[in-house]
Scaffold this motif. Structure first.
Motif, PDB file in Angstrom:
ATOM      1  N   ALA A 147       7.129   2.235 -37.090  1.00 16.10           N
ATOM      2  CA  ALA A 147       6.297   1.109 -36.643  1.00 16.10           C
ATOM      3  C   ALA A 147       5.367   0.659 -37.744  1.00 16.10           C
ATOM      4  O   ALA A 147       5.012   1.421 -38.652  1.00 16.10           O
ATOM      5  N   TYR A 151       2.854   4.332 -32.785  1.00 15.40           N
ATOM      6  CA  TYR A 151       3.666   4.241 -31.573  1.00 15.40           C
ATOM      7  C   TYR A 151       3.800   5.607 -30.928  1.00 15.40           C
ATOM      8  O   TYR A 151       3.581   6.649 -31.560  1.00 15.40           O
ATOM      9  N   LEU A 203       2.951   0.616 -28.446  1.00 13.85           N
ATOM     10  CA  LEU A 203       2.583   0.259 -29.813  1.00 13.85           C
ATOM     11  C   LEU A 203       1.133  -0.182 -29.856  1.00 13.85           C
ATOM     12  O   LEU A 203       0.722  -1.060 -29.097  1.00 13.85           O
ATOM     13  N   LEU A 227       7.639  -2.636 -34.177  1.00  8.18           N
ATOM     14  CA  LEU A 227       8.275  -1.320 -34.222  1.00  8.18           C
ATOM     15  C   LEU A 227       9.790  -1.488 -34.289  1.00  8.18           C
ATOM     16  O   LEU A 227      10.343  -2.564 -34.039  1.00  8.18           O
TER      17      LEU A 227
END
Length: 880
Positions: A147, A151, A203, A227
């Motif tokens: 990401a 995340y 996220l 991500l």
């Protein structure tokens, strides 16, 4: 003889390895000496490498030399050893798994939430999900994920906790790490009757666009977090079924995490459940607001080849309550981590939890030592300059970091665990209208999962506490990068890391950890050879780039690779780091001379004197000794020229090791010149006739003094120590050298007296004040968790206990009893196995017990000149 502690590239059975031709490591158990080994590596049933019987005692850095390894390969490898009698022992086995080695291995796309972010706004955590079915006869499942942000992953409602705050911290412009997870057990444990499975990823901003560095700057790498994830499921026939992130994934940002910041904290509403009523957006180049692009011209997507960040110790609190009813939870230990708790109350009932390291005089959490002001509307260059000049900000301000959790109840039984923040804290102040039970609260320490390699205990419990305080400060600051503190800045300051390197390596296995950070260093080195003072890059370049010139900080570029080589005998790493070390050496050689034209003209050794650039000097000496002027206005020719000598002598040694003869000769020329310049400017002028300990320790530690000059300075240092009542008078750069230079001067008892002194400023003064980690400054009014001053623990291991690594399969054990200590015991899991050195004083007699690991030799030097070469086993000596 048997191989134990098998590792691949310093890691235990790694998954997702990115090193194409990895090296093997082990220790030996049983027998005295390894005379040969044989390694057999298999990919399934196929033998991909058989070393045959190799006549060698090597047990580290043994390179794989078999068939080319491919992405996703699972390699099992065995090793058997022959002992000193030529007998072969039983076979030991380990394994490793390759990651995704080629760009074409990634079928997933970068996805983001379906909104256009503004630099002036902060957003809830994005939630993504996908339903899927697993194939029949599933035999293996791997998830690869990364990401721009941080995340976490949930599969069928269970959170993967293999790596906390994934993907870790790098310069997102240059390198982004991905993780590889074995999720086979998660998918097969639910039973065959489950047809539909669910993968969810959350996220948050993290280092990418969250509040970072001392001043809480946001959007350092961009405004659009994103991500990428790829789930690969292999059935019994070898067919691979893939679930990849793309536009088909559902998305919403209406989950319970309404705000998430690494430092400021979280706002969590337990009544919210993600609706997933939107669709993920595939990220395009135009969506990235940083100065890089996605694709072949963008940052390198790479395996970290490092230990993961994990949840570690779990602590329970006691409840402190004052007369006003204010509640504070005391967890008894200062940590870096987060909270987990269970509560029940009416819907929308609220708790505010403030995490801090200390309490004020009223018993309330006090953040004044770690907070900075910042504009409510966000930073611009003008107010950043205002802040850097130490002036007051105009307009509405707020404070950072907040270290705060704002929790809203759902109306039922709620469970909370912090997902996207880490705090530095011992205490948690709780405000709100929910009933709390202390037993329902847990503090969880979070740090890189390094093996504990060293322990030190002695007859002085305060020293034992100092060692544990240092270990806790290391835990609190080794979170995928070596940070200075887990609160105010949380930055990878180069000076802190180089000072602490050997102490850290005694306490924990830092080989993989520092290899990763040296890659960060290589990524972030400027074209002119300089580094930022903090690595990886985290914005505020006008501050951190300028201070990157500072001696003691910039020197990390060669001191850490050099010390790494000395500790782990890793010549390959030294070679890999040579280009960036040489670039820094070239920078120094081209920036010598005094800034003032008159001073330069009057200095016959001007071409070997160094002071140009911004230098921090000794930094954080006790207030009595501090420079009144610091920053860009301050000049530090004494510190700089002494470090110039250290740089050039060390680079000359490294050049010799790497057979760079011309550069070795060049560096030695500058080293000789720096010594002459130092003598002319500082020795002959009487600068060293001072009670300022740092001015005496530095030239002794760097080796720039010789002969009578050295002896005179040693005597003057002892006098300065006596005049300061055996308290510590050094600051950031020289404190680690203080006890070693006194020991070298033949003043062992003076060193012990300083160590055992309980007055302040001093190490044990902090302990008596109740410290459970190491303070940033001697006064204790700033951060309570700065690991670098704990570097004194190196002396405990390598001098008090006398354990030193000397190279391949070789140790020196040279204990130095002294002070009021009656016993010392140190254990260290060296690269070659566990070594133990202990001594016990009974009256005038001292007994030593030394344990040498198999396949290792040790040069043992005891007081009164007794010296022996010892092999494996337990050895006891009486000293009368």
């Amino acid at each position: 003889m048997k191989a134990v502690r098998l590792r691949t590239e310093y890691l235990t059975e790694p998954i997702g390895l990115g090193i194409r031709n990895p090296r093997f490591f082990w220790n030996c158990e049983g027998g005295i000496k390894q005379t040969a080994y044989q390694i057999i590596a298999k990919r399934g049933t196929e033998v991909v490498w058989d070393s045959g019987k190799v006549d060698s005692d090597a047990m580290t850095h043994i390179r794989y030399q078999g068939k080319s390894l491919r992405s996703r390969d699972i390699i099992s490898w065995t090793v058997c050893l022959w002992d000193e009698e030529g007998k072969v022992g039983e076979t030991s086995e380990s394994s490793f798994e390759m990651g995704l080695l080629e760009p074409a291995d990634w079928n997933a796309k970068w996805i983001s939430g379906d909104y256009q972010p503004s630099r002036k706004e902060r957003y809830p955590a994005d939630c993504f999900c996908r339903q899927f079915q697993i194939p029949e006869n599933l035999v293996k499942a791997r998830l690869y994920a990364t990401a721009r942000g941080v995340y976490d992953v949930w599969i069928d409602g269970k959170r993967l906790e293999d790596f906390i705050l994934a993907p870790g911290m790098t310069d997102y412009r240059k390198r982004i790490q991905y993780q590889a997870y074995d999720v086979t057990a998660l998918l097969t444990s639910v039973g065959n009757d489950v047809k539909e499975h669910r993968i969810e990823l959350r996220l948050a901003d993290g280092w990418f666009r969250g509040s970072v560095a001392a001043y809480g700057v946001t959007n350092v790498f961009g405004t659009q977090t994103s991500l990428m994830a790829q789930l690969e499921m292999t059935d019994a026939d070898g067919k691979v079924h893939k679930i990849v992130t793309d536009e088909s994934w559902k998305w919403s940002n209406d989950g319970p995490v309404r705000f998430a910041d690494l430092k400021d904290g979280e706002v969590y509403d337990a009544s919210y459940i993600p609706s997933y009523d939107g669709k993920a957006r595939v990220v395009k180049n135009s969506d990235i607001t940083g100065d890089y692009r996605i694709g072949n011209k963008g940052p390198l997507l790479a395996a970290s080849d490092n230990v993961p960040v994990r949840e570690k110790e779990r602590l329970k609190p006691t409840l402190l309550e004052d007369s006003t009813g204010k509640k504070v939870l005391d967890f008894g230990q200062n940590i870096a981590g987060y909270l987990e708790f269970d509560v029940k109350g009416k819907a929308r009932s609220h708790l505010r939890l403030i995490c801090g390291e200390v309490l004020d005089k009223n018993g309330h959490v006090d953040l004044s030592g770690i907070q900075e002001t910042k504009p409510v509307k966000g930073w611009n260059n003008l107010n950043l300059v205002t802040k850097l000049l130490g002036k007051e900000l105009k307009g509405d301000i707020t404070y950072t970091p907040k270290q705060e959790i704002s929790f809203y109840a759902s109306g039922g039984e709620d469970h909370y665990k912090t997902g996207f923040a880490v705090f530095g804290f011992r205490y948690v102040q709780i405000e709100g209208d929910l009933e709390i039970k202390p037993e329902n609260f847990t503090a969880i320490a979070v740090y890189s999962d390094m093996e504990q390699t060293g322990s030190f205990v002695c007859s002085n419990e305060q020293i034992n506490r100092l060692v544990e305080n240092t270990r806790w400060s290391m835990k609190g600051n080794f979170l995928d990068l070596p940070t200075d503190c887990p609160t105010r800045e949380r930055l990878g300051w180069t000076g802190d890391a180089q000072i602490f390197f050997h102490t850290g390596a005694y306490l924990m296995d830092t080989a993989a950890f520092f290899r990763k950070w040296l890659r960060d260093m290589e990524d972030d080195q400027y074209d002119n050879g300089l580094l930022s003072a903090v690595i990886p890059y985290q914005g505020v370049e006008m501050m951190y780039k300028s201070t990157g010139t500072s001696v003691g900080w910039a020197d990390a570029v060669y001191l850490i690779p050099y010390r790494y080589y000395k500790r782990y005998d890793d010549l390959e790493l030294l070679k890999n780091c040579w280009p960036m070390m040489k670039k820094y050496g070239d920078y120094l050689m081209s920036h010598l001379g005094m800034s003032s034209k008159k001073s330069a003209k009057d200095n016959p050794y001007n071409e070997y004197t160094y002071e140009k650039g911004v230098h921090l000097g000794e930094w954080l000496e006790p207030e009595k000794f501090r420079d009144k002027v610091y920053g860009a206005q301050a000049k530090h020719p004494e510190e700089c020229t002494a470090y110039l000598y250290l740089t050039m002598t060390t680079l000359a040694e490294i050049a010799g090791l790497l057979e760079e003869a011309d550069y070795q000769k060049k560096c030695q020329k500058y080293a000789d010149g720096a010594r002459q310049a130092y003598e002319h400017l500082f020795v002959k002028t009487g600068t060293l006739d001072t009670d300022r300990q740092a001015k005496l320790v530095r030239p002794l530690a760097t080796g720039i003094l010789q002969g009578e000059q050295k002896e005179k300075t040693q005597r003057r240092l002892v006098k300065a120590v006596e005049n300061y009542d055996y308290c510590v008078g050094t600051g950031f750069l020289s404190t680690p050298f203080l006890l070693p230079v006194l020991t070298e001067a033949g003043e062992l008892e003076t060193a012990y007296r300083m160590l055992e002194n309980t007055k302040k400023p001093g190490w044990l003064g902090e302990v008596l004040d109740g410290a459970t980690t190491v303070w940033e400054n001697w006064e204790g009014n700033l951060s309570q968790n700065h690991y670098s001053p704990g570097a004194v623990c190196e002396w405990l291991f390598d001098t008090a206990a006398g354990i030193r690594v000397e190279g391949k399969n070789a140790l020196t054990i040279m204990p130095k009893p002294g002070g009021n200590l009656t016993d010392v015991r140190a254990e260290y899991m060296s690269p070659y196995g566990k070594v133990i050195s202990s001594w016990k004083r009974t009256g005038d007699n001292i007994t030593y017990e030394i344990v040498i690991p198999a396949n290792t030799v040790a040069r043992v030097i005891l007081p009164y000149g007794r010296e022996k070469m010892l092999g494996a086993g337990t050895h006891i000596f009486a000293d009368f």
